[in-house]
Design an enzyme around this catalytic site. Structure first.
Site, mmCIF file in Angstrom:
data_model
loop_
_atom_site.group_PDB
_atom_site.id
_atom_site.type_symbol
_atom_site.label_atom_id
_atom_site.label_comp_id
_atom_site.label_asym_id
_atom_site.label_seq_id
_atom_site.Cartn_x
_atom_site.Cartn_y
_atom_site.Cartn_z
ATOM 1 N N ASN A 27 -14.462 -0.658 -11.464
ATOM 2 C CA ASN A 27 -13.686 -1.478 -10.543
ATOM 3 C C ASN A 27 -14.663 -1.993 -9.490
ATOM 4 O O ASN A 27 -15.002 -1.286 -8.537
ATOM 5 C CB ASN A 27 -12.583 -0.607 -9.917
ATOM 6 C CG ASN A 27 -11.691 -1.392 -8.969
ATOM 7 O OD1 ASN A 27 -11.953 -2.563 -8.693
ATOM 8 N ND2 ASN A 27 -10.664 -0.751 -8.478
ATOM 9 N N ARG A 109 -11.743 -3.616 -14.432
ATOM 10 C CA ARG A 109 -10.587 -4.153 -13.729
ATOM 11 C C ARG A 109 -10.961 -5.561 -13.260
ATOM 12 O O ARG A 109 -11.909 -5.746 -12.505
ATOM 13 C CB ARG A 109 -10.263 -3.296 -12.513
ATOM 14 C CG ARG A 109 -9.150 -3.908 -11.707
ATOM 15 C CD ARG A 109 -8.897 -3.155 -10.437
ATOM 16 N NE ARG A 109 -7.765 -3.754 -9.749
ATOM 17 C CZ ARG A 109 -7.642 -3.797 -8.431
ATOM 18 N NH1 ARG A 109 -8.581 -3.301 -7.651
ATOM 19 N NH2 ARG A 109 -6.581 -4.335 -7.895
ATOM 20 N N HIS A 198 -1.622 -5.760 -8.973
ATOM 21 C CA HIS A 198 -1.326 -4.341 -9.241
ATOM 22 C C HIS A 198 -0.682 -4.161 -10.618
ATOM 23 O O HIS A 198 0.058 -3.195 -10.838
ATOM 24 C CB HIS A 198 -0.335 -3.742 -8.209
ATOM 25 C CG HIS A 198 -0.864 -3.584 -6.826
ATOM 26 N ND1 HIS A 198 -0.057 -3.723 -5.712
ATOM 27 C CD2 HIS A 198 -2.101 -3.276 -6.369
ATOM 28 C CE1 HIS A 198 -0.781 -3.516 -4.624
ATOM 29 N NE2 HIS A 198 -2.017 -3.246 -4.992
ATOM 30 N N HIS A 226 5.100 -0.013 -5.540
ATOM 31 C CA HIS A 226 3.712 0.447 -5.408
ATOM 32 C C HIS A 226 3.353 0.317 -3.926
ATOM 33 O O HIS A 226 3.098 -0.780 -3.426
ATOM 34 C CB HIS A 226 2.792 -0.424 -6.284
ATOM 35 C CG HIS A 226 1.339 -0.093 -6.147
ATOM 36 N ND1 HIS A 226 0.598 0.501 -7.145
ATOM 37 C CD2 HIS A 226 0.475 -0.260 -5.116
ATOM 38 C CE1 HIS A 226 -0.639 0.685 -6.743
ATOM 39 N NE2 HIS A 226 -0.738 0.224 -5.494
ATOM 40 N N LEU A 227 3.378 1.450 -3.218
ATOM 41 C CA LEU A 227 3.157 1.424 -1.773
ATOM 42 C C LEU A 227 1.845 2.121 -1.445
ATOM 43 O O LEU A 227 1.804 3.331 -1.228
ATOM 44 C CB LEU A 227 4.323 2.115 -1.047
ATOM 45 C CG LEU A 227 5.740 1.678 -1.452
ATOM 46 C CD1 LEU A 227 6.787 2.489 -0.696
ATOM 47 C CD2 LEU A 227 5.925 0.182 -1.200
ATOM 48 N N GLY A 228 0.760 1.375 -1.458
ATOM 49 C CA GLY A 228 -0.537 1.918 -1.076
ATOM 50 C C GLY A 228 -0.969 1.187 0.183
ATOM 51 O O GLY A 228 -0.127 0.730 0.973
ATOM 52 N N GLY A 230 -2.513 -1.689 -0.039
ATOM 53 C CA GLY A 230 -1.822 -2.885 -0.515
ATOM 54 C C GLY A 230 -0.486 -2.437 -1.087
ATOM 55 O O GLY A 230 -0.377 -1.301 -1.537
ATOM 56 N N ASP A 300 -2.616 3.461 8.632
ATOM 57 C CA ASP A 300 -2.368 4.681 7.861
ATOM 58 C C ASP A 300 -0.980 5.225 8.186
ATOM 59 O O ASP A 300 -0.688 5.575 9.329
ATOM 60 C CB ASP A 300 -3.453 5.712 8.181
ATOM 61 C CG ASP A 300 -3.411 6.890 7.209
ATOM 62 O OD1 ASP A 300 -2.307 7.359 6.870
ATOM 63 O OD2 ASP A 300 -4.493 7.331 6.793
ATOM 64 N N ARG A 302 0.382 7.986 7.627
ATOM 65 C CA ARG A 302 0.411 9.348 8.198
ATOM 66 C C ARG A 302 0.313 9.295 9.711
ATOM 67 O O ARG A 302 1.042 9.985 10.423
ATOM 68 C CB ARG A 302 -0.775 10.172 7.661
ATOM 69 C CG ARG A 302 -0.595 10.640 6.256
ATOM 70 C CD ARG A 302 -1.890 11.139 5.688
ATOM 71 N NE ARG A 302 -2.799 10.019 5.446
ATOM 72 C CZ ARG A 302 -3.800 10.019 4.584
ATOM 73 N NH1 ARG A 302 -4.063 11.108 3.911
ATOM 74 N NH2 ARG A 302 -4.546 8.964 4.399
ATOM 75 N N GLU A 351 3.846 7.975 -3.108
ATOM 76 C CA GLU A 351 3.756 9.317 -3.712
ATOM 77 C C GLU A 351 3.824 10.431 -2.686
ATOM 78 O O GLU A 351 4.230 11.545 -3.003
ATOM 79 C CB GLU A 351 2.414 9.442 -4.480
ATOM 80 C CG GLU A 351 2.361 8.583 -5.722
ATOM 81 C CD GLU A 351 0.957 8.478 -6.301
ATOM 82 O OE1 GLU A 351 0.149 9.407 -6.123
ATOM 83 O OE2 GLU A 351 0.663 7.448 -6.928
ATOM 84 N N ASN A 352 3.405 10.116 -1.451
ATOM 85 C CA ASN A 352 3.228 11.200 -0.477
ATOM 86 C C ASN A 352 4.181 11.196 0.702
ATOM 87 O O ASN A 352 4.258 12.186 1.417
ATOM 88 C CB ASN A 352 1.791 11.149 0.073
ATOM 89 C CG ASN A 352 0.773 11.425 -1.003
ATOM 90 O OD1 ASN A 352 0.787 12.486 -1.607
ATOM 91 N ND2 ASN A 352 -0.086 10.457 -1.272
HETATM 92 P P1 AMP Z 1 -3.652 3.834 -1.795
HETATM 93 O O1 AMP Z 1 -3.981 2.411 -1.472
HETATM 94 O O2 AMP Z 1 -2.695 3.989 -2.924
HETATM 95 O O3 AMP Z 1 -4.869 4.710 -1.936
HETATM 96 O O4 AMP Z 1 -2.847 4.398 -0.520
HETATM 97 C C1 AMP Z 1 -3.511 4.576 0.704
HETATM 98 C C2 AMP Z 1 -2.470 4.814 1.792
HETATM 99 O O5 AMP Z 1 -1.670 5.948 1.452
HETATM 100 C C3 AMP Z 1 -3.084 5.152 3.141
HETATM 101 O O6 AMP Z 1 -3.187 3.989 3.926
HETATM 102 C C4 AMP Z 1 -2.116 6.123 3.752
HETATM 103 O O7 AMP Z 1 -1.376 5.455 4.727
HETATM 104 C C5 AMP Z 1 -1.147 6.483 2.651
HETATM 105 N N1 AMP Z 1 -0.950 7.932 2.529
HETATM 106 C C6 AMP Z 1 -1.729 8.820 1.891
HETATM 107 N N2 AMP Z 1 -1.227 10.067 2.042
HETATM 108 C C7 AMP Z 1 -0.099 9.942 2.796
HETATM 109 C C8 AMP Z 1 0.875 10.862 3.310
HETATM 110 N N3 AMP Z 1 0.802 12.171 3.071
HETATM 111 N N4 AMP Z 1 1.888 10.360 4.044
HETATM 112 C C9 AMP Z 1 1.966 9.040 4.293
HETATM 113 N N5 AMP Z 1 1.086 8.139 3.842
HETATM 114 C C10 AMP Z 1 0.062 8.571 3.097
#
Ligand code: AMP
Length: 419
Positions: A27, A109, A198, A226-228, A230, A300, A302, A351-352
């Site tokens: 990637n 990718r 994605h 898909h909540l990352g 992005g 973030d 969290r 996921e988290n």
């Molecule tokens: P990704 O792009 O899928 O790697 O997701 C990254 C994002 O996941 C980060 O910006 C964090 O805000 C979020 N994240 C990771 N762990 C947690 C958690 N335990 N609670 C809330 N958000 C999380």
């Protein structure tokens, strides 16, 4: 579209011991290369790593072999070619060099495949030229992907290079979902339409969700969230994408870490004409200084939730805007699909973050959606159901694995070509 990565292979039909079953997944970003080596004989991960800050004074390489110690060092990596040489040296040190007879392919990718690439594709000069033609619609991503392919090919010209496109899963969207309602001639002349991104994640998660329900993908309608950092949503009917929230670029749709998601396009004219920003400055604002970060200074989730607990009003506003947009897309895609079997949360936040999942479906009982607070609060890396057993729509947490999906798609292509 592909063999399931966990392949329900019939006994006795698996690859022979020692066969070429491994895929290196690359990637390549503008200043980083992430990689994983996977063995498709058993879907195991043999190594994972990252070269970052390519072109800067002190690039960093992190390499973790399966079951081994993480190796991290500062290396001189002026360009992608040096990055690939450095990572292949790390792999070779573990006995997994690019010349290994067990390596079946390199899976790349590639962010933008336009309308031309609807499937994973073996790269030749013609394919590279086509990917290059798409650079105007993906100026940040496709050039790095092209460099990665060229370099990997030069390092071992005999190894098949497979391009797996982020847009491919969305090419099944019907015209009425893919079209913007703008002048058709102008749109077509400049390839302005909704492509979605994605795609490997939406493909993988929608299929895993069907498995979780004990059904085949053709039998279920799934909304994937898909909540990352992005973020994107998709509506998947019977295994085929019928709508997704990202558009010409990954800027459209949900509120993201630093991207605004949907705005009135006139915001751009206003910022240029009235606020005096240049087009590039608006581009940077909407892509890098907006979303959660723009609303409260943090991208973030969290950190945002920690601040919400302390009564921080800006963090609360950011959370509320994020969740409001998410709900609008869940509602919209419920309408697009008509019948929804499952809503699947995935990627870092999905996921988290139990609070985000709970808030996203709060008040949506009318759409058949609810989460069980106890199930939602459980932490696990496994795909799992979080809705009450009698809920009309299943709500699930399904960890994504884009590298495994890319490896599976690449391997399916070379394995079929061999067979
Ligand atoms: P990704 O792009 O899928 O790697 O997701 C990254 C994002 O996941 C980060 O910006 C964090 O805000 C979020 N994240 C990771 N762990 C947690 C958690 N335990 N609670 C809330 N958000 C999380």
């Amino acid at each position: 579209m592909t063999d399931a990565p966990d392949g329900n292979r019939a006994p006795g039909t698996g690859p022979a011991p020692g066969a070429a079953t491994r895929v290196l997944v690359l990637n390549c970003g503008s200043s980083s290369v992430k990689y994983q080596l996977l063995d498709m004989a058993d879907d195991s991960r043999l190594a994972a790593g990252l070269v970052e800050r390519i072109g800067e004074d002190a690039s960093r390489l992190v390499h973790t072999p399966a079951g081994g110690r993480r190796r991290e060092r500062t290396v001189a990596v002026p360009d992608h070619e040096s990055a690939l040489k450095a990572l292949s040296a790390e792999l070779a040190a573990d006995g997994h060099g690019l010349d290994s007879p067990r390596l079946a392919a390199v899976g790349h990718r590639v962010v933008h495949g336009g309308l031309r690439f609807t499937e994973p594709t073996v790269v030749d000069d013609g394919v590279l030229a086509e990917i290059e033609r798409l650079v105007p619609v993906a100026p940040l991503h496709n050039p790095a992907n092209i460099t990665g392919i060229r370099t990997a090919r030069a390092l071992n010209p005999r190894l098949p290079q497979i391009a797996v496109f982020d847009t491919a899963f969305h090419t099944t969207m019907p015209e009425h979902a893919a079209r913007y309602a703008i002048d058709v001639a102008t749109a077509d002349a400049h390839r302005v339409r909704r492509y979605g991104f994605h795609g490997t994640s939406h493909a993988y998660v929608s299929r895993r969700t069907a498995e979780l329900l004990g059904k085949r993908p053709q039998e279920v309608n799934v909304i994937v969230l898909h909540l990352g950092n992005g973020a994107s949503a998709s509506a998947v009917r019977g295994g085929r994408c019928v709508d997704t929230s990202m558009g010409l670029t990954p800027l459209e749709g949900l509120v993201m870490g630093t991207r605004s998601g949907d705005v009135d396009p006139a915001v751009v004219f206003h910022l240029v004409r009235v606020a005096g920003l240049s087009v590039d400055e608006v581009d940077t604002l909407l892509n890098q200084r907006s979303g959660l970060a723009g609303l409260c200074g943090d991208n973030d989730m969290r950190e945002i939730l920690r601040r919400v607990d302390e009564g921080d009003e800006r963090a609360q506003l950011a959370f509320d805007v994020y969740v409001h947009r998410l709900k609008k897309y869940i509602g919209a895609y419920s309408a697009v699909l008509g019948t929804v079997d499952a809503v699947a949360f995935t990627a870092g936040v999905g996921e988290n973050s139990a609070p985000v999942r709970a808030a996203a479906v709060d008040g949506l009982a009318g759409l058949g959606l609810a989460v069980d607070p106890g199930l939602n609060a459980e932490r696990s890396d496994a795909p799992r159901l979080i809705s009450p057993p009698d809920a009309p729509v299943t709500v699930a947490v399904v960890p994504t694995d884009e590298e495994l999906e890319i490896a599976a798609q690449a391997y399916a292509l070379v394995a079929h070509a061999d067979g």
